[in-house]
Design a protein around this motif. Structure first.
Motif, PDB file in Angstrom:
ATOM      1  N   LEU A 169      30.709  43.648  49.391  1.00 33.52           N
ATOM      2  CA  LEU A 169      31.291  43.802  48.056  1.00 33.52           C
ATOM      3  C   LEU A 169      31.493  45.285  47.774  1.00 33.52           C
ATOM      4  CD1 LEU A 169      29.222  41.208  45.973  1.00 33.52           C
ATOM      5  CD2 LEU A 169      31.316  40.884  47.293  1.00 33.52           C
ATOM      6  N   GLN A 170      32.728  45.716  47.899  1.00 31.55           N
ATOM      7  CA  GLN A 170      33.087  47.112  47.687  1.00 31.55           C
ATOM      8  C   GLN A 170      34.244  47.185  46.707  1.00 31.55           C
ATOM      9  OE1 GLN A 170      33.678  47.817  51.951  1.00 31.55           O
ATOM     10  NE2 GLN A 170      31.950  49.250  51.914  1.00 31.55           N
ATOM     11  N   GLY A 171      34.146  48.132  45.767  1.00 28.19           N
ATOM     12  CA  GLY A 171      35.152  48.210  44.721  1.00 28.19           C
ATOM     13  C   GLY A 171      36.428  48.894  45.156  1.00 28.19           C
ATOM     14  N   TYR A 172      37.516  48.623  44.377  1.00 28.82           N
ATOM     15  CA  TYR A 172      37.388  48.012  43.066  1.00 28.82           C
ATOM     16  C   TYR A 172      38.083  46.657  43.056  1.00 28.82           C
ATOM     17  CZ  TYR A 172      37.296  47.372  38.038  1.00 28.82           C
ATOM     18  OH  TYR A 172      37.066  46.874  36.792  1.00 28.82           O
ATOM     19  N   ASN A 173      37.414  45.677  42.506  1.00 28.97           N
ATOM     20  CA  ASN A 173      37.989  44.354  42.263  1.00 28.97           C
ATOM     21  C   ASN A 173      37.212  43.726  41.099  1.00 28.97           C
ATOM     22  OD1 ASN A 173      35.541  43.427  43.538  1.00 28.97           O
ATOM     23  ND2 ASN A 173      36.538  43.636  45.514  1.00 28.97           N
TER      24      ASN A 173
END
Length: 462
Positions: A221-225
């Protein structure tokens, strides 16, 4: 529906390939246009009340949680009525709270229903405390979203948990039955092993873990979303927390997710995964912010999350007004691109993540309606146009999931929980800040935000 998140490859995770001409139709009651003199407040009441129907009238019969989809055209036998969607159910919990607060449903009946939901979730399959994306509403067993996606889904669990915490906060000081409900919510929250999803201590959270396939899905889970709320909850956990380093090294990519790009003169602030020019689908401005109040919210890197979200929505709006592809209908009162059902080139119904760089002439009502906090005038213009001019785009639970004036007023008489579920909560946050206040005042959330160096003067977080 799981949205296309990590890099927006725009490969549909869920596709329906039935020609419209082959769809077995049932007679669908026609909606009448409302009169132009209806007030803004009446319109907001109307769309909130009808969005609630999805989670109240069309709930999965046994668990009473939100089912994945509901189709008025009966394209699926029984509308997959026993497939519960975890994330959509979280939005449904928030929607039910709005219904109680606005007097749309009786408080006592809501408490009874919510208790049934929490009892079901307590007995349902969990994977290191996390729930799966889909759950069988009759048995509580995991329904695989894909072959290897048959275990815990931390992002969907986060959306669900956000709703669970708001239910807890709303009822924790109530009568005996309400306090018992709040206790059930608290127990569920404390059982989620957020830190397990760092894959043995890596400084990043992972989306999936399966008892059969372990970490083979391999989605950090790495941004951005839309996944910010997952880190907030993980940091706030009183039992299985992550540290601040995991947030800044993982989610922010060591700060490299910042952007100096602008569009229409508006700064984007962050690199939207796979959508850096215009920003991603608008659900990225909604899902994490059902409870998390972006108003004057900051951390070490972002000065104001409200500005970040507002600019994303305004860029989407200005793109639709500019209408470079010349789609019929696009304009100031007909806009909003996000993930939803879609119209394939052959006329069949599919699913796609719409945003300016993947604009297929399909408008999704939840995009503008769930953006009320950021663009109240533009969202109201859309809402008024829809209800006064396009009643064919509205069904028994409010606006249908997607439509297109360009394609001869095409619509699909179908609903998805994860789209319908953000409408009432985000409109309510615009009207009263109701859900924001519940979530932001939760003691653990206050501590978790402070741990991550967030500031929110409105709630005394400094």
């Amino acid at each position: 529906m799981k949205r296309i998140i990590m890099s927006i490859t725009l490969i549909s995770l869920f596709t329906i390939s039935c020609k419209n001409s082959q769809v077995p139709q049932k007679e669908i009651a026609k909606t009448q246009a409302v009169k132009n003199d209806i007030t803004d407040q009446q319109l907001m009441d109307k769309v909130q009340k009808y969005a609630l129907k999805y989670f109240w009238d069309y709930a999965e019969p046994n668990s009473l949680l939100g089912r994945e989809r509901y189709h008025e055209d009966n394209i699926y036998p029984d509308n997959d009525k026993h497939v519960v969607t975890t994330g959509g159910s979280g939005f449904g919990l928030a929607t039910v709270l709005v219904g109680v607060e606005r007097g749309f449903i009786p408080r006592k009946e809501a408490v009874k229903r919510l208790t049934t939901m929490m009892d079901f979730l307590a007995k349902a399959d969990r994977h290191k405390g996390a729930w799966s994306h889909w759950i069988n509403g009759e048995t509580g067993k995991t329904v695989p979203f894909g072959k290897k996606d048959n275990g815990g889904d931390l992002v969907e669990t986060a959306f669900l948990t956000s709703g669970i915490l708001m239910v807890r906060e709303y009822f924790k000081n109530g009568n005996a039955e309400e306090k018992a409900l709040a206790k059930k919510c608290d127990d569920l929250w404390k059982g989620i092993q957020w830190n397990w999803y760092t894959k043995g201590g890596e400084k990043v959270l992972y989306w999936h873990w399966s008892p059969d396939y372990q970490w083979e899905m391999n989605f950090p889970l790495q941004g951005y979303n839309e996944c910010l709320i997952t880190y907030i909850l993980a940091a706030s956990s009183p039992t299985y927390p992550i540290d601040a380093e995991t947030y800044y090294k993982g989610w922010t990519r060591n700060g490299t997710y910042l952007s100096d790009k602008t569009k229409y003169g508006l700064p984007l602030y962050v690199k939207h995964n796979g959508a850096e020019e215009y920003g991603g689908p608008l659900f990225w401005a909604h899902y994490s912010y059902i409870g998390l109040d972006p108003t004057n919210l900051s951390d070490k890197l972002i000065k104001n999350y409200f500005d970040l979200n507002k600019n994303q929505v305004l860029i989407d709006y200005k793109y639709c007004v500019e209408n470079p592809k010349q789609w019929a209908g696009y304009g100031p009162n007909y806009w909003g691109l996000t993930a939803s059902y879609s119209r394939n080139s052959d006329g069949s119904v599919g699913y796609d993540a719409h945003f300016p760089q993947n604009d297929r002439g399909v408008i999704t009502p939840t995009a503008a309606l769930s953006s009320f906090p950021y663009t109240p005038k533009e969202s109201m213009d859309f809402l008024r146009f829809l209800y006064t001019q396009k009643p064919e785009f509205i069904g028994s639970a409010g606006p249908y999931d997607a439509n297109s004036i360009n394609y001869d007023n095409w619509t699909t008489p179908r609903y998805l929980a994860i789209d319908q579920g953000t409408i009432a909560p985000m409109i309510e946050n615009y009207r009263t800040g109701f859900l924001w206040k519940l979530f932001m005042n939760a003691p653990e959330i206050q501590q978790g935000l402070k741990k991550l160096s967030f500031q929110s003067p409105k709630y005394g977080i400094k």
